[in-house]
Design a protein around this motif. Structure first.
Motif, mmCIF file in Angstrom:
data_model
loop_
_atom_site.group_PDB
_atom_site.id
_atom_site.type_symbol
_atom_site.label_atom_id
_atom_site.label_comp_id
_atom_site.label_asym_id
_atom_site.label_seq_id
_atom_site.Cartn_x
_atom_site.Cartn_y
_atom_site.Cartn_z
ATOM 1 N N ASP A 51 20.434 33.812 -12.098
ATOM 2 C CA ASP A 51 20.122 33.392 -10.731
ATOM 3 C C ASP A 51 19.910 31.888 -10.599
ATOM 4 O OD1 ASP A 51 20.280 35.984 -9.728
ATOM 5 O OD2 ASP A 51 18.183 36.399 -10.210
ATOM 6 N N THR A 52 20.196 31.138 -11.639
ATOM 7 C CA THR A 52 20.026 29.683 -11.595
ATOM 8 C C THR A 52 21.242 29.052 -10.923
ATOM 9 O OG1 THR A 52 18.769 29.760 -13.653
ATOM 10 C CG2 THR A 52 19.658 27.625 -12.996
ATOM 11 N N PRO A 53 21.025 28.321 -9.826
ATOM 12 C CA PRO A 53 22.165 27.684 -9.140
ATOM 13 C C PRO A 53 22.885 26.703 -10.061
ATOM 14 C CG PRO A 53 20.203 27.643 -7.759
ATOM 15 C CD PRO A 53 19.764 28.112 -9.116
ATOM 16 N N GLY A 54 24.213 26.786 -10.070
ATOM 17 C CA GLY A 54 25.039 25.870 -10.842
ATOM 18 C C GLY A 54 25.155 26.201 -12.324
ATOM 19 N N TYR A 55 24.540 27.292 -12.781
ATOM 20 C CA TYR A 55 24.593 27.642 -14.205
ATOM 21 C C TYR A 55 25.949 28.241 -14.538
ATOM 22 C CZ TYR A 55 23.430 29.716 -18.703
ATOM 23 O OH TYR A 55 23.414 30.051 -20.033
ATOM 24 N N TYR B 291 25.635 32.278 0.504
ATOM 25 C CA TYR B 291 25.192 31.871 1.828
ATOM 26 C C TYR B 291 23.699 32.144 1.961
ATOM 27 C CZ TYR B 291 24.619 31.598 6.850
ATOM 28 O OH TYR B 291 24.194 31.253 8.109
ATOM 29 N N ASP B 292 22.940 31.073 2.094
ATOM 30 C CA ASP B 292 21.495 31.166 2.321
ATOM 31 C C ASP B 292 21.048 29.844 2.931
ATOM 32 O OD1 ASP B 292 18.795 31.617 2.365
ATOM 33 O OD2 ASP B 292 18.558 31.782 0.184
ATOM 34 N N PRO B 293 21.048 29.764 4.260
ATOM 35 C CA PRO B 293 20.700 28.493 4.919
ATOM 36 C C PRO B 293 19.286 28.004 4.590
ATOM 37 C CG PRO B 293 21.565 30.066 6.506
ATOM 38 C CD PRO B 293 21.412 30.778 5.210
ATOM 39 N N ALA B 294 18.394 28.904 4.178
ATOM 40 C CA ALA B 294 17.011 28.515 3.889
ATOM 41 C C ALA B 294 16.848 27.945 2.482
ATOM 42 C CB ALA B 294 16.101 29.725 4.065
ATOM 43 N N HIS B 295 17.862 28.068 1.654
ATOM 44 C CA HIS B 295 17.757 27.578 0.271
ATOM 45 C C HIS B 295 17.765 26.052 0.266
ATOM 46 C CE1 HIS B 295 18.657 26.991 -3.988
ATOM 47 N NE2 HIS B 295 18.247 28.247 -4.161
ATOM 48 N N PRO B 296 16.924 25.428 -0.581
ATOM 49 C CA PRO B 296 16.870 23.956 -0.596
ATOM 50 C C PRO B 296 18.165 23.282 -1.034
ATOM 51 C CG PRO B 296 15.292 24.908 -2.174
ATOM 52 C CD PRO B 296 15.931 26.026 -1.453
ATOM 53 N N LEU B 297 19.027 23.969 -1.768
ATOM 54 C CA LEU B 297 20.296 23.384 -2.207
ATOM 55 C C LEU B 297 21.452 23.652 -1.244
ATOM 56 C CD1 LEU B 297 20.187 24.211 -6.033
ATOM 57 C CD2 LEU B 297 19.687 22.032 -4.917
ATOM 58 N N ALA B 298 21.179 24.361 -0.156
ATOM 59 C CA ALA B 298 22.241 24.715 0.784
ATOM 60 C C ALA B 298 22.780 23.466 1.484
ATOM 61 C CB ALA B 298 21.729 25.709 1.809
ATOM 62 N N ASP B 299 24.110 23.470 1.686
ATOM 63 C CA ASP B 299 24.734 22.355 2.395
ATOM 64 C C ASP B 299 24.651 22.589 3.906
ATOM 65 O OD1 ASP B 299 26.615 24.300 2.864
ATOM 66 O OD2 ASP B 299 28.159 23.416 1.586
ATOM 67 N N ALA B 300 25.379 21.809 4.665
ATOM 68 C CA ALA B 300 25.336 21.904 6.129
ATOM 69 C C ALA B 300 25.823 23.260 6.633
ATOM 70 C CB ALA B 300 26.163 20.784 6.746
ATOM 71 N N THR B 301 26.697 23.920 5.876
ATOM 72 C CA THR B 301 27.200 25.236 6.290
ATOM 73 C C THR B 301 26.303 26.374 5.823
ATOM 74 O OG1 THR B 301 28.561 25.511 4.314
ATOM 75 C CG2 THR B 301 29.578 24.373 6.192
ATOM 76 N N GLY B 302 25.244 26.054 5.072
ATOM 77 C CA GLY B 302 24.317 27.080 4.598
ATOM 78 C C GLY B 302 24.708 27.681 3.266
ATOM 79 N N HIS B 303 25.681 27.104 2.563
ATOM 80 C CA HIS B 303 26.152 27.621 1.279
ATOM 81 C C HIS B 303 25.652 26.745 0.124
ATOM 82 C CE1 HIS B 303 29.084 29.441 4.026
ATOM 83 N NE2 HIS B 303 29.134 30.413 3.139
ATOM 84 N N TYR B 304 25.493 27.360 -1.011
ATOM 85 C CA TYR B 304 25.230 26.638 -2.262
ATOM 86 C C TYR B 304 25.934 27.370 -3.402
ATOM 87 C CZ TYR B 304 21.679 30.104 -3.593
ATOM 88 O OH TYR B 304 21.029 31.266 -3.941
ATOM 89 N N LEU B 305 26.124 26.677 -4.518
ATOM 90 C CA LEU B 305 26.824 27.262 -5.662
ATOM 91 C C LEU B 305 25.823 27.965 -6.567
ATOM 92 C CD1 LEU B 305 29.328 24.419 -6.589
ATOM 93 C CD2 LEU B 305 29.776 26.526 -5.325
ATOM 94 N N GLY B 306 26.070 29.237 -6.796
ATOM 95 C CA GLY B 306 25.231 30.020 -7.696
ATOM 96 C C GLY B 306 25.769 29.917 -9.114
ATOM 97 N N SER B 307 25.540 30.938 -9.914
ATOM 98 C CA SER B 307 26.051 30.937 -11.287
ATOM 99 C C SER B 307 27.304 31.805 -11.363
ATOM 100 C CB SER B 307 24.993 31.462 -12.254
ATOM 101 O OG SER B 307 24.829 32.855 -12.096
ATOM 102 N N ASN B 308 27.996 31.727 -12.495
ATOM 103 C CA ASN B 308 29.169 32.583 -12.701
ATOM 104 C C ASN B 308 28.868 33.689 -13.717
ATOM 105 O OD1 ASN B 308 29.172 31.099 -15.051
ATOM 106 N ND2 ASN B 308 31.295 30.452 -14.911
ATOM 107 N N VAL B 309 27.599 34.042 -13.853
ATOM 108 C CA VAL B 309 27.181 35.092 -14.787
ATOM 109 C C VAL B 309 27.294 36.447 -14.100
ATOM 110 C CG1 VAL B 309 25.250 36.005 -16.129
ATOM 111 C CG2 VAL B 309 25.603 33.542 -15.993
ATOM 112 N N ASP B 310 28.008 37.363 -14.731
ATOM 113 C CA ASP B 310 28.106 38.742 -14.261
ATOM 114 C C ASP B 310 27.192 39.583 -15.158
ATOM 115 O OD1 ASP B 310 28.756 41.317 -13.503
ATOM 116 O OD2 ASP B 310 30.922 41.020 -13.634
#
Length: 130
Positions: A33-37, A73-92
């Motif tokens: 669940d770490t963004p960008g991992y 998509y999570d507009p409330a997340h501190p890493l969210a951009d103007a569209t409300g998106h941020y990059l999560g991890s690629n771990v399945d």
């Protein structure tokens, strides 16, 4: 007695490799669940044991999975951009858990082989003492 030490060397190399693989998989699961991992992978390579015809296994270099990061998509997340998106991890998690079970089974098989070889060597020494 050389065959026993060769068998112990092979199983010990397998134990070390699977241990590192399990540690890497645990890092992936912990950071799911770490963004960008990016998921870490570790290949296995064979290594010739000097002077013998025996091959040992050793872990290769840890590399990062190049699969695209999940866009969340999570507009409330501190890493969210103007569209409300941020990059999560690629771990399945499903893949990581399956790989962890496989690594655990391989570790256990190497451990059983190590114990059996050790017992056989001990029994041989007992027989030679008689």
């Amino acid at each position: 007695m050389s065959a026993f030490s060769d068998a112990l060397s092979v199983t010990a190399s397998g134990l070390r490799a699977q241990s590192l693989r399990l540690r890497t998989l645990a890092e992936n699961i912990a950071n799911a669940d770490t963004p960008g991992y990016r998921r870490k992978t570790i290949p296995f390579e064979t290594e010739e044991d000097g002077g013998t015809d025996m091959s040992l296994v050793r872990p290769g270099r840890v590399s990062l999975d190049r699969k695209d990061l999940a866009e969340i998509y999570d507009p409330a997340h501190p890493l969210a951009d103007a569209t409300g998106h941020y990059l999560g991890s690629n771990v399945d998690l499903l893949i990581e858990i399956a790989d962890a079970r496989e690594a655990q089974r391989s570790y256990e098989a190497n451990l059983q082989m190590f114990e059996q070889t050790r017992r056989m060597g001990s029994d041989l020494l007992d027989l030679l003492r008689r």
